[in-house]
Design a protein around this motif. Sequence first.
Motif, PDB file in Angstrom:
ATOM      1  N   ASN A 146     -20.475  11.838  16.233  1.00  0.00           N
ATOM      2  CA  ASN A 146     -19.398  11.419  16.774  1.00  0.00           C
ATOM      3  C   ASN A 146     -19.149   9.796  16.585  1.00  0.00           C
ATOM      4  O   ASN A 146     -17.631   9.295  16.572  1.00  0.00           O
ATOM      5  CB  ASN A 146     -19.798  11.334  18.325  1.00  0.00           C
ATOM      6  N   ARG A 205     -15.341   8.348  15.393  1.00  0.00           N
ATOM      7  CA  ARG A 205     -14.721   7.636  16.237  1.00  0.00           C
ATOM      8  C   ARG A 205     -14.546   6.272  16.244  1.00  0.00           C
ATOM      9  O   ARG A 205     -13.404   5.674  16.457  1.00  0.00           O
ATOM     10  CB  ARG A 205     -15.477   7.985  17.758  1.00  0.00           C
ATOM     11  N   GLU A 243     -10.591   3.332  21.791  1.00  0.00           N
ATOM     12  CA  GLU A 243     -11.369   4.793  21.755  1.00  0.00           C
ATOM     13  C   GLU A 243     -10.435   5.668  22.242  1.00  0.00           C
ATOM     14  O   GLU A 243     -10.533   6.791  21.747  1.00  0.00           O
ATOM     15  CB  GLU A 243     -12.704   4.392  22.420  1.00  0.00           C
ATOM     16  N   LEU A 292      -9.460   9.194  20.404  1.00  0.00           N
ATOM     17  CA  LEU A 292      -9.595  10.532  20.815  1.00  0.00           C
ATOM     18  C   LEU A 292      -8.207  11.519  21.164  1.00  0.00           C
ATOM     19  O   LEU A 292      -8.192  12.451  20.924  1.00  0.00           O
ATOM     20  CB  LEU A 292     -10.461  10.556  22.214  1.00  0.00           C
TER      21      LEU A 292
END
Length: 350
Positions: A14, A18, A258, A262
């Motif tokens: 992740n 990310r 962030e 996403l």
Amino acid sequence: MSDKLVMALVGFGNSANRYHLPYLLENENVEIKTIYTPSLNKRPTDQDALVARGIQFTDDLDAVVNDPEIQFVSVITPAPSHFELAKRLLEAGKNVMVEKPFVTSVAEGKALIELANEKGLLITPFQNRRFDGEFMELQYVLDHGFIGEPIEFESHFDYFRPGAASNPGTQIDGAFYGYGVHPLDQIIKLWGKPEAVAYDIKSVTNPEGVDDNFDVTLHYGKLRAKIKTSFLVADQYPKYILHGTNGSFIKYGMDAQENDILAGISPSEPNFGADNPDNYGKLTYINAYGDPVEHKMETPRGNYGLMYQNCVDVILHGAEKEVTDEQILTQLEILDAGFKAEGPHMQYFN
């Protein structure tokens, strides 16, 4: 020397997808040659998209370690593995960035820094939150002296996760190492090594688990700089509270990068990382004429990619590295001292 830095990633979870890859893929000074992951095809769609861009995947770490073209490696794996991976890569002549938390102890940090300096290589933690928009705004307020001498500062990194009971583990698995590293690094960048630190670190959701709650205050002369994290905050505090001899600065809301990642928004898109105007910082101070001023400040756009650009500039052009060796070790000392005693306690550093 070429302006393009050839690099590899160790890890493809992740965090890599990310906080790292979206920015690296936009950096024209970086060429990602290889990504190492022990679990090939665990993310087939993401992997295939990168292979189509010419990036090779491997489950053999030696393919990274022994490749003479690879100059720089970003280690993005679980924290307990950081030291041995970074050490092996430095010994192989690679410049290295390590995801936070950097390593598990001051001794490990010193060993990596000494090895890197001996070989003339870069070693740095990935302190991306230095490039949060709200932190850039905070630095602007301090640099321009609006609030006078800073006296009180409070930084929050809170969530509402009442069902997320913490699990057993070591101190590096808890909230202080996992979340505290961000505001702690910001404070160290602003004010350096503190004279003393008061700690209150505990687990609220599971008394037998690792810490999930901390209230830690750094002492700098008149200034008290507090960092707080709790998983039981349903209505947000301000992100920053700053009071000084000439005014105050209050900022709500976390950096938007962030959430935009996403949502599938690329860092290259015009509105990437734009803050909600409702969260703009409020600056209240006395101007040069003695008049009270209240001002809403538009939050600058953060850019985690600047952490990588600094590595490019250090390795290819001899620039100064963003996170100094002294700052790395200061943070490790403060983190480690938080667990020297049970319950609330004070640790002196000077």
